[in-house]
Design a protein around this motif. Structure first.
Motif, short mmCIF file in Angstrom:
data_model
loop_
_atom_site.label_atom_id
_atom_site.label_comp_id
_atom_site.label_asym_id
_atom_site.label_seq_id
_atom_site.Cartn_x
_atom_site.Cartn_y
_atom_site.Cartn_z
N SER A 1 5.93 -6.19 -22.05
CA SER A 1 6.78 -6.26 -20.86
C SER A 1 8.08 -6.99 -21.14
CB SER A 1 6.02 -6.97 -19.73
OG SER A 1 4.85 -6.26 -19.37
N ILE A 2 7.97 -8.13 -21.81
CA ILE A 2 9.17 -8.91 -22.12
C ILE A 2 10.06 -8.18 -23.11
CG2 ILE A 2 10.03 -11.06 -23.12
CD1 ILE A 2 8.79 -11.30 -20.31
N MET A 3 9.47 -7.52 -24.11
CA MET A 3 10.26 -6.83 -25.12
C MET A 3 10.97 -5.61 -24.56
SD MET A 3 10.26 -8.70 -27.67
CE MET A 3 11.28 -7.58 -28.63
N VAL A 4 10.37 -4.93 -23.59
CA VAL A 4 11.05 -3.80 -22.95
C VAL A 4 12.37 -4.28 -22.34
CG1 VAL A 4 10.97 -2.24 -20.97
CG2 VAL A 4 9.02 -2.39 -22.51
N SER A 5 12.31 -5.40 -21.64
CA SER A 5 13.50 -5.95 -21.00
C SER A 5 14.48 -6.51 -22.03
CB SER A 5 13.10 -7.05 -20.01
OG SER A 5 12.23 -6.55 -19.03
N TYR A 6 13.94 -7.16 -23.06
CA TYR A 6 14.81 -7.76 -24.08
C TYR A 6 15.60 -6.69 -24.83
CZ TYR A 6 16.32 -10.11 -28.33
OH TYR A 6 17.08 -10.59 -29.36
N VAL A 7 14.93 -5.62 -25.23
CA VAL A 7 15.62 -4.54 -25.97
C VAL A 7 16.73 -3.94 -25.12
CG1 VAL A 7 15.37 -2.28 -27.04
CG2 VAL A 7 13.62 -4.02 -27.42
N ARG A 8 16.45 -3.75 -23.83
CA ARG A 8 17.49 -3.20 -22.95
C ARG A 8 18.68 -4.16 -22.86
NH1 ARG A 8 17.05 -1.61 -16.48
NH2 ARG A 8 19.30 -1.35 -16.17
N ALA A 9 18.40 -5.46 -22.71
CA ALA A 9 19.48 -6.44 -22.60
C ALA A 9 20.33 -6.46 -23.86
CB ALA A 9 18.89 -7.82 -22.32
N ARG A 10 19.69 -6.43 -25.03
CA ARG A 10 20.43 -6.43 -26.30
C ARG A 10 21.24 -5.14 -26.45
NH1 ARG A 10 22.63 -9.01 -28.74
NH2 ARG A 10 22.12 -8.52 -30.90
N ALA A 11 20.64 -4.02 -26.02
CA ALA A 11 21.34 -2.74 -26.11
C ALA A 11 22.59 -2.74 -25.24
CB ALA A 11 20.41 -1.61 -25.70
N GLU A 12 22.44 -3.23 -24.01
CA GLU A 12 23.58 -3.26 -23.10
C GLU A 12 24.66 -4.21 -23.61
OE1 GLU A 12 21.86 -4.13 -19.31
OE2 GLU A 12 21.29 -2.03 -18.95
N GLY A 13 24.23 -5.27 -24.34
CA GLY A 13 25.21 -6.16 -24.96
C GLY A 13 26.02 -5.45 -26.05
N LEU A 14 25.44 -4.38 -26.61
CA LEU A 14 26.13 -3.57 -27.62
C LEU A 14 26.82 -2.37 -27.00
CD1 LEU A 14 23.34 -3.60 -30.37
CD2 LEU A 14 25.47 -4.93 -30.36
N GLY A 15 26.80 -2.30 -25.68
CA GLY A 15 27.46 -1.19 -24.99
C GLY A 15 26.65 0.08 -24.95
N ILE A 16 25.32 -0.02 -25.05
CA ILE A 16 24.44 1.15 -25.03
C ILE A 16 23.60 1.13 -23.76
CG2 ILE A 16 22.57 2.37 -26.21
CD1 ILE A 16 23.43 0.92 -28.78
N GLU A 17 23.63 2.21 -23.02
CA GLU A 17 22.74 2.32 -21.86
C GLU A 17 21.33 2.61 -22.36
OE1 GLU A 17 22.49 4.52 -17.50
OE2 GLU A 17 23.59 5.49 -19.12
N CYS A 18 20.37 1.82 -21.92
CA CYS A 18 19.03 1.92 -22.50
C CYS A 18 17.97 1.81 -21.40
CB CYS A 18 18.84 0.84 -23.56
SG CYS A 18 17.34 1.01 -24.53
N LYS A 19 17.72 2.93 -20.72
CA LYS A 19 16.74 2.93 -19.64
C LYS A 19 15.59 3.90 -19.93
CE LYS A 19 20.10 1.74 -16.05
NZ LYS A 19 20.70 2.14 -14.75
N VAL A 20 15.43 4.29 -21.19
CA VAL A 20 14.39 5.25 -21.55
C VAL A 20 13.03 4.56 -21.57
CG1 VAL A 20 15.99 6.63 -22.90
CG2 VAL A 20 14.68 4.83 -24.02
N GLY A 21 11.96 5.37 -21.50
CA GLY A 21 10.62 4.81 -21.63
C GLY A 21 9.75 5.06 -20.41
N LEU A 22 8.44 4.90 -20.62
CA LEU A 22 7.46 5.21 -19.58
C LEU A 22 7.07 4.02 -18.72
CD1 LEU A 22 5.05 7.35 -21.80
CD2 LEU A 22 6.66 8.23 -20.11
N MET A 23 7.14 2.81 -19.28
CA MET A 23 6.60 1.65 -18.57
C MET A 23 7.69 0.61 -18.34
SD MET A 23 3.86 0.53 -17.08
CE MET A 23 2.56 1.64 -17.67
N GLN A 24 8.56 0.93 -17.37
CA GLN A 24 9.61 0.00 -16.99
C GLN A 24 9.06 -0.97 -15.94
OE1 GLN A 24 13.61 1.81 -16.73
NE2 GLN A 24 12.64 3.76 -17.21
N ARG A 25 9.89 -1.91 -15.49
CA ARG A 25 9.38 -2.97 -14.62
C ARG A 25 8.70 -2.46 -13.34
NH1 ARG A 25 8.66 -7.91 -13.02
NH2 ARG A 25 9.38 -8.64 -10.98
N PRO A 26 9.28 -1.49 -12.61
CA PRO A 26 8.59 -1.02 -11.39
C PRO A 26 7.18 -0.51 -11.67
CG PRO A 26 10.86 -0.26 -11.40
CD PRO A 26 10.59 -0.84 -12.75
N GLU A 27 7.04 0.27 -12.76
CA GLU A 27 5.71 0.78 -13.11
C GLU A 27 4.75 -0.35 -13.48
OE1 GLU A 27 8.56 4.18 -13.91
OE2 GLU A 27 8.55 2.03 -14.28
#
Length: 213
Positions: A137-163
């Motif tokens: 759970s934490i790594m899903v959010s962390y990878v997205r945060a690091r990606a967005e810091g690099l200017g990459i939209e990163c919302k892919v995947g099956l198990m995001q926070r709402p799920e």
């Protein structure tokens, strides 16, 4: 998957928009809503911890179910704060930062409570599974945060926070209603597997985006 999530999100917004408009008239801010949702998660975590201390363990099932219900209710605030910010024209950079920060704290608290409960009720292996769910759970959010810091939209995947919130809450509620721990163990196993797959899915997505650059 994303189309399904978008449809469900629009449906929920249709239901909560009247409440959001009432909040705007009352002067409630998105940061206040975010904080209330966090407090709800902390309360749920305390209920899970309390359930783990009861003997026999069957006495804790009702507390576990109530913890799941509070967790599910608190999850609504995750949607309400963002919608309140948009409809009330109250979006701020700090608000987005505050929301993300409390989301991480919320997951850490609630999954810690479940980890402790399952270790007490079913043994260390069930606690390990929940710990792996927490890591994913934490790594899903962390990878997205690091990606967005690099200017990459990163919302892919099956198990995001709402799920993850829905699976955790429903697993706890059903376990409380049926007195069957396998519902909660199954929910944690599902999150442990899919959340970590989602994290590496996002890593692969970022690799492709950076390679294309």
């Amino acid at each position: 998957m994303m189309k399904y999530r978008d449809y469900l999100q629009k449906l929920i917004y249709t239901l909560i928009n009247p409440i959001i408009k009432g909040m705007i008239k009352m002067g409630i801010t998105p940061n206040m809503v975010t904080t209330i949702g966090f407090v709800g998660n902390v309360v749920a975590a305390f209920l899970f911890i309390h359930a783990s201390q009861l003997t026999p363990i069957s006495m804790g099932f009702s507390w576990l179910g109530w913890g799941g219900a509070i967790l599910l209710f608190s999850g609504l605030f995750d949607m309400m704060d963002g919608q309140l910010a948009r409809l009330g024209n109250m979006s701020t950079t700090f608000g987005a930062f505050w929301d993300s920060t409390l989301d991480r704290y919320s997951e850490l608290f609630s999954l810690f409570g479940i980890t402790l409960y399952l270790m007490t009720a079913s043994g260390i292996w069930a606690g390990v599974i929940t710990f792996l769910a927490l890591v994913g759970s934490i790594m899903v959010s962390y990878v997205r945060a690091r990606a967005e810091g690099l200017g990459i939209e990163c919302k892919v995947g099956l198990m995001q926070r709402p799920e993850r919130v829905v699976v955790t809450a429903l697993a706890a509620i059903i376990t409380g209603m049926t007195s069957n721990l396998w519902w909660l163990i199954g929910g944690m196993t599902l999150i442990a597997v899919l959340a970590n797959i989602t994290a590496f899915w996002r890593v692969a997505h970022c690799y492709k985006q950076l390679k294309d650059r």
